[in-house]
Design a protein around this motif. Structure first.
Motif, PDB file in Angstrom:
ATOM      1  N   ASN A  64       0.815  -1.222   0.000  1.00  0.00           N
ATOM      2  CA  ASN A  64       0.000   0.000   0.000  1.00  0.00           C
ATOM      3  C   ASN A  64       0.847   1.270   0.000  1.00  0.00           C
ATOM      4  OD1 ASN A  64      -2.561  -1.302  -0.006  1.00  0.00           O
ATOM      5  ND2 ASN A  64      -2.321  -1.705   2.175  1.00  0.00           N
ATOM      6  N   PRO A  65       1.717   1.433  -0.979  1.00  0.00           N
ATOM      7  CA  PRO A  65       2.560   2.642  -0.995  1.00  0.00           C
ATOM      8  C   PRO A  65       1.710   3.914  -1.079  1.00  0.00           C
ATOM      9  CG  PRO A  65       2.681   1.472  -3.094  1.00  0.00           C
ATOM     10  CD  PRO A  65       1.911   0.593  -2.150  1.00  0.00           C
ATOM     11  N   GLY A  66       2.143   4.901  -0.322  1.00  0.00           N
ATOM     12  CA  GLY A  66       1.461   6.195  -0.355  1.00  0.00           C
ATOM     13  C   GLY A  66       0.172   6.241   0.435  1.00  0.00           C
ATOM     14  N   LYS A  67      -0.087   5.232   1.234  1.00  0.00           N
ATOM     15  CA  LYS A  67      -1.318   5.220   2.025  1.00  0.00           C
ATOM     16  C   LYS A  67      -0.974   5.239   3.511  1.00  0.00           C
ATOM     17  CE  LYS A  67      -4.035   2.831  -1.432  1.00  0.00           C
ATOM     18  NZ  LYS A  67      -4.833   1.644  -1.732  1.00  0.00           N
ATOM     19  N   VAL A  68      -1.890   5.686   4.296  1.00  0.00           N
ATOM     20  CA  VAL A  68      -1.867   5.799   5.749  1.00  0.00           C
ATOM     21  C   VAL A  68      -0.882   6.874   6.202  1.00  0.00           C
ATOM     22  CG1 VAL A  68      -1.695   4.628   7.971  1.00  0.00           C
ATOM     23  CG2 VAL A  68      -2.584   3.382   5.998  1.00  0.00           C
ATOM     24  N   VAL A  69       0.420   6.635   6.071  1.00  0.00           N
ATOM     25  CA  VAL A  69       1.415   7.651   6.419  1.00  0.00           C
ATOM     26  C   VAL A  69       2.380   7.793   5.251  1.00  0.00           C
ATOM     27  CG1 VAL A  69       1.299   7.360   8.928  1.00  0.00           C
ATOM     28  CG2 VAL A  69       2.850   5.940   7.611  1.00  0.00           C
ATOM     29  N   THR A  70       2.936   8.978   5.099  1.00  0.00           N
ATOM     30  CA  THR A  70       3.889   9.169   4.011  1.00  0.00           C
ATOM     31  C   THR A  70       5.183   8.432   4.323  1.00  0.00           C
ATOM     32  OG1 THR A  70       4.659  11.240   4.974  1.00  0.00           O
ATOM     33  CG2 THR A  70       2.936  11.391   3.296  1.00  0.00           C
ATOM     34  N   TRP A  71       5.820   7.946   3.286  1.00  0.00           N
ATOM     35  CA  TRP A  71       7.003   7.094   3.407  1.00  0.00           C
ATOM     36  C   TRP A  71       8.142   7.783   4.148  1.00  0.00           C
ATOM     37  CZ3 TRP A  71       8.247   2.271   3.356  1.00  0.00           C
ATOM     38  CH2 TRP A  71       9.561   1.881   3.166  1.00  0.00           C
ATOM     39  N   ASN A  72       8.359   9.052   3.880  1.00  0.00           N
ATOM     40  CA  ASN A  72       9.525   9.735   4.451  1.00  0.00           C
ATOM     41  C   ASN A  72       9.222  10.427   5.785  1.00  0.00           C
ATOM     42  OD1 ASN A  72       7.943  11.716   3.412  1.00  0.00           O
ATOM     43  ND2 ASN A  72       9.558  12.796   2.339  1.00  0.00           N
ATOM     44  N   ARG A  73       8.023  10.267   6.291  1.00  0.00           N
ATOM     45  CA  ARG A  73       7.658  10.885   7.567  1.00  0.00           C
ATOM     46  C   ARG A  73       8.535  10.304   8.672  1.00  0.00           C
ATOM     47  NH1 ARG A  73       2.910  13.439   9.502  1.00  0.00           N
ATOM     48  NH2 ARG A  73       3.279  13.688  11.716  1.00  0.00           N
ATOM     49  N   GLY A  74       9.019  11.141   9.570  1.00  0.00           N
ATOM     50  CA  GLY A  74       9.768  10.681  10.736  1.00  0.00           C
ATOM     51  C   GLY A  74      11.152  10.138  10.414  1.00  0.00           C
ATOM     52  N   LEU A  75      11.710  10.484   9.253  1.00  0.00           N
ATOM     53  CA  LEU A  75      13.069  10.027   8.951  1.00  0.00           C
ATOM     54  C   LEU A  75      14.015  10.517  10.035  1.00  0.00           C
ATOM     55  CD1 LEU A  75      13.308  10.565   5.100  1.00  0.00           C
ATOM     56  CD2 LEU A  75      13.128   8.395   6.324  1.00  0.00           C
ATOM     57  N   GLY A  76      14.946   9.723  10.396  1.00  0.00           N
ATOM     58  CA  GLY A  76      15.898  10.091  11.450  1.00  0.00           C
ATOM     59  C   GLY A  76      15.494   9.552  12.807  1.00  0.00           C
ATOM     60  N   MET A  77      14.313   8.919  12.883  1.00  0.00           N
ATOM     61  CA  MET A  77      13.890   8.341  14.160  1.00  0.00           C
ATOM     62  C   MET A  77      14.388   6.908  14.233  1.00  0.00           C
ATOM     63  SD  MET A  77       9.987   9.603  14.663  1.00  0.00           S
ATOM     64  CE  MET A  77      10.002   9.076  16.364  1.00  0.00           C
ATOM     65  N   LYS A  78      14.510   6.404  15.438  1.00  0.00           N
ATOM     66  CA  LYS A  78      14.834   4.999  15.615  1.00  0.00           C
ATOM     67  C   LYS A  78      13.924   4.437  16.694  1.00  0.00           C
ATOM     68  CE  LYS A  78      18.593   6.196  18.701  1.00  0.00           C
ATOM     69  NZ  LYS A  78      19.975   6.076  19.030  1.00  0.00           N
ATOM     70  N   LEU A  79      13.593   3.174  16.608  1.00  0.00           N
ATOM     71  CA  LEU A  79      12.701   2.559  17.582  1.00  0.00           C
ATOM     72  C   LEU A  79      13.262   2.670  18.988  1.00  0.00           C
ATOM     73  CD1 LEU A  79      11.459  -0.648  15.752  1.00  0.00           C
ATOM     74  CD2 LEU A  79      10.123   1.348  16.394  1.00  0.00           C
TER      75      LEU A  79
END
Length: 147
Positions: free
Chosen positions: A126-141
């Motif tokens: 489901n690319p491009g759905k729910v949340v954008t792919w690059n959102r939150g880049l730089g975060m780690k679990l």
């Protein structure tokens, strides 16, 4: 669909606490009348989820399309204001991505994107759905923003 010959149904749903379901449905019925859209609805009275089917045709004029979009926006805002969610069963997809931002904090959405990238590193599901792919880049679990 027989209410508007030649139409297609745009199905949307929201979910509210059961104690607010009748309020939400009454206000939704008032919006349908005020906006002049054709949108029959039904509910699962036991779980607070209800569905609206907004009837549209390709030849609907711009004003009617605006009113149909306004109806959906009012429906989503009402459900969230009543302690509910922008969707009960039908999912977020493309159409309700913006609504998630009204319902969840930016950090929560960043974590959703991080989990998505962790489970689907090639962005196949489901690319491009729910949340954008690059959102939150730089975060780690587990650690918030990386330093």
């Amino acid at each position: 669909l027989t209410l508007k010959p030649g139409s297609k149904g745009l199905i949307t749903d929201v979910c509210v606490p059961i104690s607010r379901l009748s309020d939400c449905m009454e206000e939704t019925a008032a919006d349908i009348a005020e906006l002049g859209v054709i949108a029959p609805f039904l509910s699962h009275a036991g779980d607070g989820n209800f569905h609206c089917i907004v009837l549209v045709t390709p030849d609907d004029d711009d004003d009617l399309k605006r009113r149909q979009a306004e109806f959906n926006e009012r429906l989503v805002n009402r459900a969230i204001a009543m302690g509910g969610t922008c969707t009960g069963e039908h999912g977020v997809g493309h159409g309700k991505m913006g609504s998630l931002e009204k319902e969840h904090s930016p950090v929560c959405l960043d974590y959703m994107a991080l989990i998505k990238r962790s489970l689907d590193p090639q962005n196949l599901f489901n690319p491009g759905k729910v949340v954008t792919w690059n959102r939150g880049l730089g975060m780690k679990l587990g650690g918030g923003p990386s330093r």
